[in-house]
Design a protein around this motif. Structure first.
Motif, PDB file in Angstrom:
ATOM      1  N   LYS A   9      26.697  88.849  47.336  1.00 23.67           N
ATOM      2  CA  LYS A   9      27.796  89.925  48.343  1.00 23.67           C
ATOM      3  C   LYS A   9      26.645  90.046  49.276  1.00 23.67           C
ATOM      4  CE  LYS A   9      30.542  92.515  46.723  1.00 23.67           C
ATOM      5  NZ  LYS A   9      31.388  94.011  46.089  1.00 23.67           N
ATOM      6  N   LEU A  44      25.878  87.400  53.029  1.00 24.57           N
ATOM      7  CA  LEU A  44      26.203  88.309  54.474  1.00 24.57           C
ATOM      8  C   LEU A  44      25.117  88.016  54.945  1.00 24.57           C
ATOM      9  CD1 LEU A  44      28.261  91.908  53.173  1.00 24.57           C
ATOM     10  CD2 LEU A  44      29.401  89.552  54.491  1.00 24.57           C
ATOM     11  N   ILE A  66      30.568  86.641  58.982  1.00 22.10           N
ATOM     12  CA  ILE A  66      30.653  87.347  58.941  1.00 22.10           C
ATOM     13  C   ILE A  66      31.296  88.420  59.759  1.00 22.10           C
ATOM     14  CG2 ILE A  66      29.391  89.005  57.094  1.00 22.10           C
ATOM     15  CD1 ILE A  66      30.027  86.483  55.929  1.00 22.10           C
ATOM     16  N   GLU A 104      32.006  94.543  60.640  1.00 23.83           N
ATOM     17  CA  GLU A 104      32.948  95.930  59.911  1.00 23.83           C
ATOM     18  C   GLU A 104      32.110  95.088  57.854  1.00 23.83           C
ATOM     19  OE1 GLU A 104      33.976  99.466  59.560  1.00 23.83           O
ATOM     20  OE2 GLU A 104      33.269  97.970  60.958  1.00 23.83           O
ATOM     21  N   GLU A 105      32.535  93.919  57.612  1.00 24.96           N
ATOM     22  CA  GLU A 105      32.422  93.385  56.666  1.00 24.96           C
ATOM     23  C   GLU A 105      30.671  93.604  55.591  1.00 24.96           C
ATOM     24  OE1 GLU A 105      33.142  89.437  55.957  1.00 24.96           O
ATOM     25  OE2 GLU A 105      32.956  89.019  54.437  1.00 24.96           O
ATOM     26  N   ASN A 117      30.467  97.026  55.521  1.00 30.31           N
ATOM     27  CA  ASN A 117      30.885  97.989  54.527  1.00 30.31           C
ATOM     28  C   ASN A 117      30.160  97.703  52.630  1.00 30.31           C
ATOM     29  OD1 ASN A 117      32.845  99.279  55.319  1.00 30.31           O
ATOM     30  ND2 ASN A 117      34.571  97.826  54.929  1.00 30.31           N
TER      31      ASN A 117
END
Ligand code: FAD
Length: 649
Positions: free
Chosen positions: A407, A411, A426, A429-430, A433
């Motif tokens: 992950k 990103l 991407i 916000e993603e 988080n």
């Protein structure tokens, strides 16, 4: 045995962070151990540099505080992203380690210093274990007919002693670099074995009770066991530069994630001694499905890529300490041990991207999990059954690590979204988080070992089993490391962190949260426990050798909730502050959850969710993880717990 044969309890292959951590444990526990490494020297510069909170807690439990003292403490993280014109701007500023997680915060120092501290520790704790270099194993065989016999030495190895010349790869550049250790370079193990085989006097045969392969990502030991690495090899190449930067970029002394509009990403890690590490996505050296040309990777070329990402800010350097490049591989071994006799730890069983700063930490933590278990079995204190928990506990951690890294890397390597309708990019916000969700994981503090012979998570319900009572400490997680809060010493009023009372010395601990012992009915329950502990069938008596100190196998600590000044240590049962004729009374075993004179109130009962009257006993493993929680008067559950794996004296 032939005249050259020798025997040893534990043979460690590889003296990187995992191998040295294991040697440190085994030195502390006085287990006969040899450790060999194919290189002539330890790492001198570069490679891993991130230290998570949990690793710092572990090192502190061995009294190794030099990492914390010498390292750069990273306190802030900033995200930089392109604005609507494609110019990078600071979009988020946040604490790097979430507040209240640990006594420590994430810190950075190069791996060579860590290896130095471990080597110094080995010297200071008796100099019994020395790294033998350059030595490489060329043969490994397990005698299956002997694996069930605890006193047998069923693993046979041949060791070849190399010359320094053979063991020192040509790094081919003026600046020290890690390319020869990078996964862009083919492994040289087989070559080294071939070169030195047949040379007179260079080979010895050794028999070991246990062998642990801590020999890195290309692990020769893993190959002998027939295990495979499962997972992905990505196409993304990253460059790493350790430089003293000259730049007008304003956040160069905080951790930064810089996502440019079209030139890729860069990570800034501010380090000790004015150095800054830059992790840079190298678009122009892309693997493109074929082999990567290592000669193309130079510090100048990595700098150029960084300059594009960080523009319009300028970035130059005069001093470069180290550089490397690597291709991200996210893989876990399909086996962690064979026959409970040969184990693998560290990069030998998991590889992933270095950017989340996990590799060295998880490798040290693998070895930390294994060391005390091998120690207890080799000393004849515990059944070999406990060794099985190494694979079950650590394989899950490795899988979690890879999931986290996939992950995180995606990103980080991914293209930033242009706007909300851009589904493949991407979003900020993603990114934010995942980064925040990952912070606790990245700190090493989400490790939660599942139920097994050493961890009891719920009431087992039947007579003779552990009546585990998680409700008695409802904010404490069984299977996780015991968090730390300040408590006050009953005899001298000193405020101290609970974790400081749990040094890594191989002992289990019963932390008796006795409740408010100024109340007669609560005191009487505590007094009964004080009568039980010295009795001949108590867990302390059953497992402590007759000529050893009473607290040498299971130590009993008290944390009561009465006002400290209402209690007199001398009026408490002797079992809680034992007398040793040569050392006097033990004044360091009874503590109060009370206001201290200078350092506030740790509120440990409240933080652990323990009722101030009811209390409980928390059983803590030698590695500081919570094994079970039982009622203060439930000595049968203590017997059931230790009876599962301890060997009576
Ligand atoms: P290694 O450090 O690889 O040690 C293995 C040892 O075994 C070596 O000394 C080797 O010489 C020896 N050996 C190998 N084969 C044999 C053999 N056949 N016989 C005898 N000896 C042998 N991790 C982090 O936590 N944070 C970071 O920021 C970070 N950054 C990194 C940056 C880079 C550029 C790289 C390359 C790695 C980074 N890592 C980071 C990863 C980290 O370096 C490794 O995860 C860590 O060193 C693993 O420790 P280990 O002891 O398992 O293996």
């Amino acid at each position: 045995m032939t005249p050259t044969d020798s025997e040893v309890d534990v043979l460690i292959v590889g003296a990187g962070p995992a191998g040295l951590m294991l040697a440190t444990w085994l030195s502390q526990l006085h287990i006969s151990t040899r450790i060999v490494d194919k290189r002539s020297t330890k790492i001198m510069a570069g490679q891993a540099d991130g230290f998570q909170c949990r690793t710092l807690e572990i090192l502190d439990s061995f009294g190794i505080d030099r990492v914390w003292k010498e390292s750069n403490h990273m306190l802030e993280v900033c995200f930089w992203n392109p604005d609507e014109n494609g110019v990078i701007r600071r979009t988020v500023r946040a604490p790097d380690t979430p507040k209240g997680l640990s006594r420590f915060t994430e810190s950075v120092l190069h791996q060579g210093r860590m290896e130095r501290f471990f080597l110094d520790y080995l010297k200071e704790t008796g100099d019994r274990i020395r790294v033998e270099r350059p030595v490489i194993p060329s043969f490994l065989q397990v005698d299956e007919s002997e694996i069930k016999n605890p006193s047998a030495y069923p693993v046979t190895l041949k060791l070849q002693h190399l010359t320094d010349e053979e063991a020192t790869p040509n790094q081919g550049n003026n600046v020290p670099n890690g390319l020869f250790r990078s996964n862009l370079t083919a492994d040289d193990t087989e070559d080294l074995i071939r070169k030195s085989s047949g040379k007179e006097g260079t080979e010895e045969t050794i028999r070991a009770k246990y062998v642990v392969g801590c020999d890195g990502a290309h692990s020769w030991t893993r190959k002998q066991l027939g295990f495979k690495m499962e997972g992905e090899h990505t196409e993304i190449i990253w460059g790493v530069l350790d430089v003293v930067p000259i730049t007008d970029f304003p956040d160069i002394r905080v951790r930064c994630l810089v996502h440019s509009a079209s030139a890729g990403s860069l990570m800034v890690i501010p380090r000790e001694k004015r150095v800054v590490r830059l992790y840079i996505q190298l678009k122009e050296v892309g693997a493109g499905g074929g082999a990567v040309d290592r000669s193309k990777v130079t510090p100048e070329q990595i700098l150029k890529a960084a300059q594009k990402i960080i523009a319009p800010y300028k970035l130059e350097y005069e001093q470069c300490d180290w550089f490397t490049a690597y291709q991200i591989a996210q893989r876990v071994s399909d086996g962690f041990d064979k026959f409970n006799r040969v184990f693998l730890a560290g990069d030998a069983v998991h590889t992933h991207s270095p950017k989340a700063g996990q590799g060295q930490n998880v490798s040290i933590q693998d070895a930390y999990n294994l060391g005390w278990k091998i120690g207890m079995v080799a000393r004849g204190q515990a059944s070999p059954e406990i060794l099985k928990t190494y694979a079950t506990e650590r394989q899950q951690i490795a899988r979690d690590l890879i999931a986290f890294d996939q992950k995180f890397s995606k990103l980080f390597s991914g293209r930033p979204a242009k706007d909300v309708s851009d589904e493949t990019g991407i979003s900020l916000e993603e990114f934010r988080n995942v980064f925040h969700q990952g912070a606790v994981f990245a700190a090493g503090l989400s490790v939660d070992y599942g139920p097994n012979i050493l961890v009891v998570k719920e009431d087992e319900g039947e007579e003779g089993t552990v009546r585990c009572r998680p409700d008695l400490a409802n904010k404490l997680k069984i299977g996780m490391r015991l968090p730390s809060h300040k408590i006050v010493n009953q005899s001298d009023a000193l405020a101290i962190e609970l974790q400081r009372l749990l040094p890594s010395d191989g002992r289990f601990r019963l932390v008796v949260f006795a409740g408010d012992i100024s109340k007669p009915e609560i005191y009487s329950r505590y007094e009964k426990l004080g009568e039980y502990l010295p009795s001949k069938d108590s867990v302390v008596s059953l497992y402590t050798p007759p000529n050893s100190a009473r607290d040498s196998v299971i130590e009993v600590l008290t944390v009561h909730s009465a006002k400290r000044i209402d209690i007199e240590l001398q009026s408490l049962p002797e079992a809680f502050h034992p007398l040793d004729k040569s050392k006097g009374w033990d004044y360091w075993k009874v503590y109060a959850d009370d206001e201290s004179y200078h350092e506030g109130h740790g509120k440990i009962y409240e933080n652990f969710g323990i009722d101030r009257d009811e209390g409980c006993i928390v059983v803590v493993r030698p590695d500081g993880y919570v094994a079970a929680t039982v009622a203060v008067d439930d000595t049968q559950s203590l017997e059931a717990y230790f009876g599962r794996f301890m060997i009576k004296v």
